[in-house]
Each structure stands twice: as structure tokens, then as C-alpha cells.
Write an enzyme that holds these catalytic residues in place. Structure first.
Site, PDB file in Angstrom:
ATOM      1  N   CYS A 173      12.602   3.774 -13.761  1.00 41.15           N
ATOM      2  CA  CYS A 173      11.136   3.785 -13.850  1.00 41.15           C
ATOM      3  C   CYS A 173      10.682   4.485 -15.120  1.00 41.15           C
ATOM      4  CB  CYS A 173      10.551   4.485 -12.629  1.00 41.15           C
ATOM      5  SG  CYS A 173       8.744   4.469 -12.583  1.00 41.15           S
ATOM      6  N   ASP A 185      13.138  14.645  17.862  1.00 40.10           N
ATOM      7  CA  ASP A 185      12.886  14.388  16.437  1.00 40.10           C
ATOM      8  C   ASP A 185      11.775  15.340  16.012  1.00 40.10           C
ATOM      9  OD1 ASP A 185      12.518  13.431  13.912  1.00 40.10           O
ATOM     10  OD2 ASP A 185      11.976  11.388  14.495  1.00 40.10           O
ATOM     11  N   GLU A 192       4.757  14.016  23.781  1.00 40.64           N
ATOM     12  CA  GLU A 192       4.114  14.033  22.462  1.00 40.64           C
ATOM     13  C   GLU A 192       2.865  14.892  22.512  1.00 40.64           C
ATOM     14  OE1 GLU A 192       2.825  13.861  18.800  1.00 40.64           O
ATOM     15  OE2 GLU A 192       4.827  13.143  19.404  1.00 40.64           O
ATOM     16  N   CYS A 197       9.752  10.442  -7.537  1.00 40.45           N
ATOM     17  CA  CYS A 197      11.210  10.504  -7.675  1.00 40.45           C
ATOM     18  C   CYS A 197      11.616  11.635  -8.617  1.00 40.45           C
ATOM     19  CB  CYS A 197      11.735   9.175  -8.196  1.00 40.45           C
ATOM     20  SG  CYS A 197      11.312   7.768  -7.155  1.00 40.45           S
ATOM     21  N   CYS A 243      14.999  16.194   9.617  1.00 39.49           N
ATOM     22  CA  CYS A 243      14.522  15.822   8.280  1.00 39.49           C
ATOM     23  C   CYS A 243      14.548  17.022   7.338  1.00 39.49           C
ATOM     24  CB  CYS A 243      13.109  15.236   8.348  1.00 39.49           C
ATOM     25  SG  CYS A 243      11.849  16.390   8.959  1.00 39.49           S
TER      26      CYS A 243
END
Length: 425
Positions: free
Chosen positions: A66, A350, A306, A75, A376
Site C-alpha cells: 500500500c 469470548d 450477553e 497496517c 483477542c
């Protein structure tokens, strides 16, 4: 005053920076350097140095694809080959687990996504003399116009060129705002935040744009607000399928970045479930809109919890006729108790970036036989995995998921199991 020096890069650090060792053994981190390279650097303090020149480049060094690399705030490691990136991310997760005390060899699989597949993006926009720019911020700087992108789906990127003149015409935008786009199965779903109030002219412009571009819904809220968004324009139904079940996601709903990445996570979880019939329900924590819930329901009854009201409403509406039973529960303030978890055939969680918090204490108290943890954040994973090890859990398998190409972000799916207590005679 620091002087330029030559160093050899031995490894990559947690931020993707090259790691060199000084003569006294101290670590020196060099952004932009890769393992195996000899480079000259200028130390800048705090164990860091600025890359000056690459004397012997690594075979894993590539030309950034890029033209915006180095300016756009997206990025950060496009000079690194994708195979090296996956190896480094896998090592990052393994180091976190080793730090938690899991040092025995385990089966490790890894998956990496492809360019041009990201379907969800959070952007900023700014009004300039040259027109409206849409993109990501430089570090501590202005918005860089996203004139190209090797990450986004082509249809999502093409939408940006149509959005620029439309946003420029909105009176509600004084200086700028934020934009989130989800590419749902029903089409693009936009959540707009502006620094001015939305007036009748704004609503007319948004309605015309939605109709002309076949955008089912455009939602709005004030910039910086956490208010429930209001619908500014709607031309049709808003829906998205998870494992064949149709849901109606709220504005700004969480989606995995790519469809293939979502499939990889779901597949890793299903493979981690016991192959024999589960001896209890599957208890799912942080279920969202049902990304994993309906796939899990193919293996047993799912108690899906949730805390976000909008996501829970979406989940609840879609559960009819399935084996998913939804519960609205803030797991930080009111975690599912250990006495309930101990009866589960498996617990699937999660958690958010910060980790499982108070909920993990109940897991270690209840000691369900199988815990499948989707992470994550390797730092939070290390902390939570330490507590699981101390509670007697072993780590049986690991899948590393790289769907954030050319970034330092990494996800993983870990199976923790606790040996069943011996039968009494």
C-alpha cells in the site's frame, strides 16, 4: 547524546518491533526491523531505537503493498511477509501461555486470512478545503484519506468514494466525525456520528443516498456519545445470518472482521468440544448477537449470556425454534455463578479485550470440565490462563487466528480441560 550504532536483530517483540541485544545484555527494540537483519540504529531512550539503515535485509522483508503505509494509522507491519507474520503471532500467543505456566507441548494449528476480505471498519472523516477525507488517523495526527486499501472488501472500499461527496454536503458535519460500516448479508449498514446535530436537510440527503445506493439503513448519533443510535434513513430490512439463522443486528453490531475468520473461529470451537455426547448444557458467555450460539446449538442446548441490551435483543429475537436460550446479564457485575457452571458440559467464552474479569473467578470456582476460551488479547489471555492453571486445568489444544493482516492483533482459541475426579467405590 546518542550515536548511531550497528546491531543484529534476533527476534520480534510483542509490538512487532525488532529485538536486539546490547553488549550489556539490555534489550533494544527497533520498529521496522526484522529477525536476522543487521541494521544501524539511533537509540531514542527507554530501550528503543530508530531504524537508520538496513545493512543485510531479511528474506522475509517485502515491499509494502500500500502506498499509504507509514502514513495511514492502519497496517503497521506491511514490510513483513505474511508467513513470518503468522509465525510471529503464533509465537506471541505461545509465549503468553508459557508465561501462564503451560509449557508442555500441545497440538497447535494456525489460520491466516486473505487480503481484501475485511467486512467491518471504523473510520474517521474530516472536512478540509479540498473536500471530505475518510480514513484513519495518523498517530496523534490528522485523518489520512483512504485512497487505497489492501484489507477491505472491494465493495466496502468502493463505497468510500461515494460517501465523500455525500458527507461533504451534510450540514451536520462541521469539522468531522466517525463512521462505522458493517457489510451485512442485507447490505451495507452505516453508523454515522457527527459533531453537529442532524437536521431535516441532513435526513433528506441521507435518505436520498440510501435509496440511490441500496443501503438498507443509516443510523446516527452525536460524535463522542454512547447514546442508542437513531435511524436516520431506512430503505429495507436489515439482517444477517449466523450458521443459517437470520438475525437483525443493531446499529454498530459487533462482527468478526471477515467471514472466513468467523468460520475459522467457529470451526476451532466446534473441534474443541468433546466428541462424545455432552453431559450438560453448553454455557456461552459474551454471546453477542449469536455469532457462535447457533453453531454451538448443533451440539447441544446452549445457555447464551450477553450483557449489551441491543445485542441481547437481537439474539433473543432469533432464538425461536432453536436450542439457544438467551439470558440478559452483565457478566462483569453479575457473573454466572460457579454452582451453575460446574454442571455445564462445556463453557465457551469470548470475552472483551480486557479479559473475563469477575466471570473467570466463577469459572475457577465451579470447575466445569471443559472451558473453550476465545482470546483477542495475549496479555489478558496470560492472566486468565494463569488462573485456570492454578485451578487445575490443563491446556489441550490451541488454534491461532490471524484475520487482522499486517497488524499486531491476533486471536486464539484455547481448550482447557480439568481431569474428572476419580469415581468413589
Amino acid at each position: 547524546m546518542s550515536e548511531i550504532m550497528q546491531v543484529h536483530i534476533d527476534a520480534l517483540g510483542a509490538e512487532g518491533h525488532g529485538l536486539a541485544r546490547l553488549p550489556d545484555g539490555a534489550a533494544l527494540f527497533v520498529a521496522g526491523a526484522l529477525p536476522g537483519e543487521d541494521v544501524t540504529v539511533l537509540p531514542t531512550g527507554d530501550g528503543r531505537a530508530r531504524l537508520e539503515k538496513i545493512l543485510h535485509p531479511s528474506a522475509d522483508r517485502v515491499d509494502p503493498p500500500c502506498d499509504l503505509f507509514g502514513r495511514c494509522g492502519g497496517c503497521s507491519v506491511q514490510y513483513m511477509s505474511l508467513p513470518l507474520s503468522l509465525r510471529w503471532k503464533t509465537d506471541t500467543v505461545l509465549r503468553a501461555l508459557h508465561g501462564a505456566g503451560y509449557t508442555d507441548p500441545i497440538p497447535v494449528t494456525s489460520w491466516q486470512g486473505a487480503p481484501l476480505t475485511r467486512r467491518r471498519v471504523d473510520l474517521a472523516f474530516a472536512r478540509t478545503e479540498q473536500g471530505m477525507v475518510i480514513g484513519l488517523h495518523r498517530k496523534r495526527g490528522e485523518v489520512v484519506d483512504m485512497t487505497q486499501c489492501h484489507v477491505l472488501e472491494l465493495a466496502l472500499f468502493a463505497l468510500l468514494s461515494l460517501l465523500r461527496p455525500m458527507l461533504h454536503s451534510l450540514p451536520a458535519i462541521r469539522r468531522g466525525g466517525d463512521l462505522q460500516i458493517n457489510m451485512l448479508d442485507s447490505g451495507p449498514d452505516l453508523l454515522l456520528a457527527t459533531d453537529g446535530p442532524l437536521g431535516p436537510d441532513d435526513r433528506r440527503i441521507l435518505a436520498q443516498f440510501a435509496a440511490s445506493q441500496r443501503i438498507p439503513r443509516i443510523s446516527w448519533r452525536p460524535q463522542g456519545s454512547h447514546e442508542i443510535p437513531e435511524t436516520a434513513a431506512q430503505t429495507g430490512g436489515v439482517w444477517h445470518e449466523f450458521s443459517g439463522v437470520r438475525t437483525a443486528p443493531p446499529p454498530g453490531a459487533f462482527l468478526q472482521p471477515s467471514r472466513a475468520g468467523e468460520d475459522a473461529i467457529r470451526r476451532a470451537i466446534l473441534e474443541a468440544l468433546p466428541t462424545k455426547r455432552l453431559k450438560g448444557d453448553i454455557i456461552e458467555l459474551y454471546a453477542g448477537c449469536g455469532t457462535l450460539s447457533f453453531a454451538l446449538a448443533e451440539r447441544g442446548r446452549v445457555m447464551a449470556h450477553e450483557g449489551d441490551a441491543a445485542a441481547f435483543a437481537c439474539l433473543k429475537q432469533a432464538c425461536g425454534g432453536t436450542r439457544v436460550q438467551p439470558f440478559h446479564r452483565d457478566l462483569n457485575r453479575q457473573p454466572v455463578m460457579g454452582a451453575v457452571l460446574t454442571k455445564a458440559g462445556a463453557v465457551v467464552l469470548d470475552p472483551p479485550h480486557a479479559g473475563a474479569g469477575a466471570q473467570l473467578h466463577q469459572i475457577t470456582d465451579g470447575k466445569p470440565l471443559n472451558v473453550i476460551y476465545v482470546s483477542c488479547n495475549p496479555t489478558a489471555l496470560r492472566r486468565d490462563a494463569t488462573a485456570l492453571r492454578q485451578a487445575g486445568y490443563r491446556l489441550d489444544r490451541l488454534t491461532v487466528i490471524d484475520q487482522f493482516l499486517w497488524s499486531t492483533e491476533v486471536e486464539s482459541v484455547c481448550l482447557f480441560t480439568r481431569p474428572a475426579p476419580p469415581r468413589r467405590r
